[in-house]
Design an enzyme around this catalytic site. Sequence first.
Site, PDB file in Angstrom:
ATOM      1  CG  LEU A 180     -61.502  44.457 -15.651  1.00  0.00           C
ATOM      2  CD1 LEU A 180     -62.486  45.386 -15.071  1.00  0.00           C
ATOM      3  CD2 LEU A 180     -61.363  42.963 -14.675  1.00  0.00           C
ATOM      4  CG  ASP A 181     -62.736  38.831 -19.692  1.00  0.00           C
ATOM      5  OD1 ASP A 181     -61.708  38.813 -20.001  1.00  0.00           O
ATOM      6  OD2 ASP A 181     -63.224  37.646 -19.127  1.00  0.00           O
ATOM      7  CE1 TYR A 182     -67.135  45.013 -26.201  1.00  0.00           C
ATOM      8  CE2 TYR A 182     -69.075  43.228 -25.860  1.00  0.00           C
ATOM      9  CZ  TYR A 182     -68.752  44.569 -26.398  1.00  0.00           C
ATOM     10  OH  TYR A 182     -69.411  45.101 -27.304  1.00  0.00           O
TER      11      TYR A 182
END
Length: 237
Positions: A100-102
């Site tokens: 999952l993105d930052y």
Amino acid sequence: MERLQKFIASSGICSRRKAEELITSGKVKVNGIVVTELGTKVSFEDTVLVNNKKIVYEKKVYYMLNKPRGYISSVSDDKGRKTVIDLIHDKRRIFPIGRLDYDTTGLLLLTNDGEFANLMMHPKNEVPKTYAAKIEGKMSMDTLFSLRKGVLVEDIKIIPKQVKIKSYDKKTDTSIVKITLIEGQNHIVKKIFASVNHPVIKLKREEYGNLTLGKLRSAEYRELTEAEILDLTKKKS
Ligand code: URA
């Protein structure tokens, strides 16, 4: 008893194929004797050395984390940012399954089982993942229908399994849209909404297969049950 190549791969040092290569090339010793036969069975009482280093067998573990914003989905970061591994109190070689993105929150699986991770990420296994996206603007019915028919993202047609508009907030001119995808490419949800001119402001993954976050709060995690693991792997191996 376990097949030698599986035993080695299970320790997390390499894939099963690589383990087979190590065995056939004479790099593996069982109780002091070089073994080149792939079918050889070993148990936890046997001492297995690979390149003269002892294999430590790790019990497999499967976690579901409610990932907070501001963590990268990786085991380490060269820029020194916090990683999702910092949230898991387990000394085993745990890694996230996919990413999952930052700035994305929500349901992330972590494990030390490479085979399970490969199974989950293989496109043919089609694990549906549901996201709640807060997007800019009010989505028209036309846009909704074109999303449902499929959009091109970097020349690949992505047909979501489901797209639903949940709400529109007039004050902030933002909408909440739920989208279910089997694709797992990096930034895929953001790219899909960007392609229809509705940039994503916030993104949360709410479901992974049949799993939901339930009562897990941000940064909390729990082990998957056997039934949950079975459900994720059934029909897939
Ligand atoms: N799609 C995205 O754009 N970001 C994520 O973190 C996950 C899916």
